[in-house]
Design a protein around this motif. Structure first.
Motif, PDB file in Angstrom:
ATOM      1  N   HIS A  50    -103.435 -11.556  63.084  1.00  0.00           N
ATOM      2  CA  HIS A  50    -104.864 -11.034  62.664  1.00  0.00           C
ATOM      3  C   HIS A  50    -104.789  -9.841  63.855  1.00  0.00           C
ATOM      4  CE1 HIS A  50    -109.364 -10.965  62.648  1.00  0.00           C
ATOM      5  NE2 HIS A  50    -108.860  -9.691  62.081  1.00  0.00           N
ATOM      6  N   PHE A  51    -104.587  -8.525  63.480  1.00  0.00           N
ATOM      7  CA  PHE A  51    -104.583  -7.273  64.293  1.00  0.00           C
ATOM      8  C   PHE A  51    -105.139  -5.870  63.696  1.00  0.00           C
ATOM      9  CE2 PHE A  51    -100.469  -7.763  62.276  1.00  0.00           C
ATOM     10  CZ  PHE A  51     -99.991  -6.543  62.148  1.00  0.00           C
ATOM     11  N   TRP A  52    -105.170  -5.132  64.534  1.00  0.00           N
ATOM     12  CA  TRP A  52    -105.516  -3.506  63.896  1.00  0.00           C
ATOM     13  C   TRP A  52    -104.528  -2.861  63.991  1.00  0.00           C
ATOM     14  CZ3 TRP A  52    -110.528  -2.754  61.659  1.00  0.00           C
ATOM     15  CH2 TRP A  52    -111.536  -3.778  61.787  1.00  0.00           C
ATOM     16  N   VAL A  53    -104.220  -1.805  63.250  1.00  0.00           N
ATOM     17  CA  VAL A  53    -103.578  -0.509  63.429  1.00  0.00           C
ATOM     18  C   VAL A  53    -104.543   0.803  63.326  1.00  0.00           C
ATOM     19  CG1 VAL A  53    -101.402  -1.341  62.948  1.00  0.00           C
ATOM     20  CG2 VAL A  53    -102.568  -0.222  61.281  1.00  0.00           C
ATOM     21  N   THR A  54    -104.499   1.469  64.511  1.00  0.00           N
ATOM     22  CA  THR A  54    -105.620   2.503  64.683  1.00  0.00           C
ATOM     23  C   THR A  54    -104.809   3.904  64.844  1.00  0.00           C
ATOM     24  OG1 THR A  54    -105.666   2.243  66.911  1.00  0.00           O
ATOM     25  CG2 THR A  54    -107.275   1.119  65.577  1.00  0.00           C
ATOM     26  N   SER A  55    -105.386   5.028  64.371  1.00  0.00           N
ATOM     27  CA  SER A  55    -104.829   6.231  64.473  1.00  0.00           C
ATOM     28  C   SER A  55    -105.677   7.387  64.263  1.00  0.00           C
ATOM     29  CB  SER A  55    -103.485   6.461  63.722  1.00  0.00           C
ATOM     30  OG  SER A  55    -103.154   8.008  63.510  1.00  0.00           O
ATOM     31  N   LYS A  56    -105.342   8.661  64.583  1.00  0.00           N
ATOM     32  CA  LYS A  56    -106.221   9.771  64.322  1.00  0.00           C
ATOM     33  C   LYS A  56    -105.926  10.261  63.023  1.00  0.00           C
ATOM     34  CE  LYS A  56    -106.313  11.426  69.083  1.00  0.00           C
ATOM     35  NZ  LYS A  56    -105.925  12.401  70.275  1.00  0.00           N
ATOM     36  N   ARG A  57    -104.954   9.730  62.393  1.00  0.00           N
ATOM     37  CA  ARG A  57    -104.592  10.224  60.976  1.00  0.00           C
ATOM     38  C   ARG A  57    -103.899   8.987  60.283  1.00  0.00           C
ATOM     39  NH1 ARG A  57    -100.349  15.261  61.990  1.00  0.00           N
ATOM     40  NH2 ARG A  57     -99.628  13.685  63.716  1.00  0.00           N
ATOM     41  N   VAL A  58    -104.982   8.406  59.429  1.00  0.00           N
ATOM     42  CA  VAL A  58    -104.851   7.359  58.300  1.00  0.00           C
ATOM     43  C   VAL A  58    -104.837   7.970  57.178  1.00  0.00           C
ATOM     44  CG1 VAL A  58    -105.536   5.009  57.856  1.00  0.00           C
ATOM     45  CG2 VAL A  58    -105.709   5.783  60.140  1.00  0.00           C
ATOM     46  N   VAL A  59    -103.879   7.580  56.124  1.00  0.00           N
ATOM     47  CA  VAL A  59    -103.761   8.127  54.992  1.00  0.00           C
ATOM     48  C   VAL A  59    -104.258   7.313  53.956  1.00  0.00           C
ATOM     49  CG1 VAL A  59    -102.400   9.129  53.050  1.00  0.00           C
ATOM     50  CG2 VAL A  59    -101.804   9.720  55.609  1.00  0.00           C
TER      51      VAL A  59
END
Length: 505
Positions: A43-52
């Motif tokens: 269970h985790f998150w991936v984050t970014s300023k650019r999510v498509v």
């Protein structure tokens, strides 16, 4: 003493419980997860300023729980408190749905000296591809029956680093045998593939229009596609003239497979596609034209078929968008494929057709062989094995050669994920949406690199690729397949935990 025990015993139990929590022996599920993934969290998150996402490109966070996307939050994720075990912040890198390549030759069983499931899917993972669909030919035997599909599944066991589906073959041997085709499709083939010209593989002979119409009737029951290699051999005026030309010249080879071959095949397929319309004998079936090269008459016929209500799509490949006939040097048989790479004007027209939506999607047509079959020493285009080796490079190639046309991340996702998922019947793949498989690629489009001897290439035979020596933009950082981090910064997961993808009955 009893009083001390009564006071300290609960504290000792609490301390012991905490130690057990932090230093417990991993369960079998956790051990499997660690072997399948470079990340041990479920269970985790991936984050970014650019999510498509289907809504566009946004700063955001994608929550992954098990194999699925559990939630998506759009906006300034750094201001939020994200509930979960772990957060992977990729800063300005692009988070995009994993690519789906519907046209790949992995050559196993029977020709693992050409490629194979292990090397092919490792290359796919390193290129941001999270699902492949393997073609029924170039392996041996070809996948034209329930029995040969089972052989392919057995050969793939414990070798898949990404998910892999399988097309079955439509050949004269099974085209009029409804029972045989039913068994092949019920065994899990995602659809069928046929050739309208000699395939070059002895146990995969070409089909004619009658075979194709019969195949479409069967496929209508299952609502699955028929993929067709659309070249029809015509006697050309310059056939005898080509015999006296230099076989090392690419122009000699190009003249042997003129655009009229594609146009004639597609003219016949346009007729067959009418059966997929409302009221037709094959309503529910779908016709898909693979690796379109001719951007003129062939494309006009495709437009007419679509406008007439036929269920029809078409793909092209990065090598037709990246290369032109004028730049191919004498004897450089790395560039031989069929249909052939045509002139610069044709290349630009293919880009325009893709941008305008007339071409629906992209595929690699990764078709490797052993280097000896490319005849590098002789440089004979007429005798060398045809096929472009490209699986690991399709994302940076599409991006690099598409940048002058202003392509967007959402267009990439449409061409390489959304529409291929639909063709292959995969409703839970192809986009970053809640409930979908957590199939994700993270890449940095601004990074430039050169494909040379220092670059890690996972194809079995890197030197046969036409892309070697090219400078490209777009470095793949991480690839997740159903929540498993299968590739990260040049390293693959310990075990190959991709799964075979079979059609539901």
């Amino acid at each position: 003493m009893d009083l001390l025990k009564s006071r300290f015993l609960p504290l000792l139990v609490l301390v012991a419980s905490i130690l057990l929590l932090y230093f417990r022996t991993p369960s079998s599920d956790e051990s499997i997860k660690r072997d399948c993934s470079l990340l041990s969290y479920d269970h985790f998150w991936v984050t970014s300023k650019r999510v498509v996402t289907p809504r566009g490109v946004t700063p955001g966070a994608v929550e992954i729980k098990g194999a699925r996307i559990n939630s998506i939050k759009e906006g300034d994720y750094k201001q939020w408190k994200l509930k979960g075990d772990f957060v992977l912040d990729y800063q300005n890198a692009v988070i995009m749905p994993g690519l789906i390549d519907v046209h790949t030759h992995l050559d196993e069983p029977g020709r693992t000296e050409w490629e194979g499931f292990s090397t092919g899917t490792k290359a796919a993972a390193a290129g941001g591809i999270t699902m492949l669909v393997d073609m029924p030919l170039n392996s041996f035997p070809s996948t034209v029956s329930e029995e040969t599909l089972k052989l392919k599944l057995e050969a793939a066991e414990k070798k898949l680093y990404v998910d892999v589906g399988f097309w079955g073959g439509l050949v004269p041997e099974n085209a009029f045998n409804a029972s045989a085709l039913d068994k092949l499709l019920n065994a899990g083939a995602l659809g069928l593939k046929s050739f309208m010209c000699p395939s070059g593989i002895n146990d995969f002979p070409m089909t004619n229009l009658t075979h194709i119409k019969e195949g479409l009737k069967i496929l209508a029951k299952y609502q699955r596609p028929l993929l067709v290699h659309a070249e029809f051999v015509l006697e050309t005026e310059n056939e005898n003239e080509n015999e006296n030309q230099d076989p090392k010249s690419y122009a000699t080879y190009l003249n042997t497979r003129p655009p009229s071959w594609e146009a004639e095949a597609i003219r016949q397929l346009k007729e067959a596609s009418e059966e997929t319309r409302i009221g037709g004998n094959a309503k529910g079936a779908h016709l898909h034209i693979v690796h379109l090269s001719d951007s003129k008459t062939s494309l006009d016929l495709i437009k007419e078929a679509k406008n007439g209500g036929s269920s029809l799509t078409v793909e092209t490949c990065p090598h037709y968008l990246a290369f032109s006939a004028e730049e191919i040097k004498n004897g450089d048989t790395r560039f031989k494929c069929s249909p052939p790479i045509r002139d610069e004007s044709n290349r630009k027209s293919l880009w325009n057709a893709l941008l305008e939506g007339h071409i629906d999607m992209l595929s690699s047509d990764h078709s490797p062989s052993i280097p000896e079959l490319k005849l590098f020493n002789e440089g004979d285009f007429l005798k060398a094995w045809g096929g472009i080796s490209s699986l690991q490079f399709v994302l940076p190639v599409t991006w690099s050669y598409g940048k002058p046309y202003g392509i967007t991340f959402n267009q990439l996702a449409t061409w390489w994920s959304e529409k291929p998922a639909k063709l292959a019947g995969q409703e839970s793949k192809g986009s970053i949406k809640v409930g979908n498989d957590a199939d994700i690629v993270i890449w940095e489009p601004e990074i430039e690199f050169e494909l040379d001897e220092n670059y890690d290439i996972y194809h079995k035979h890197p030197n046969i690729s036409a892309y070697i020596g090219r400078k490209l933009f777009g470095k793949v950082i991480s690839t997740f397949v159903r929540g498993n981090l299968v590739f990260n910064e040049g390293k693959h997961a310990l075990n190959a935990c991709g799964a075979p993808v079979l059609a539901k009955r």
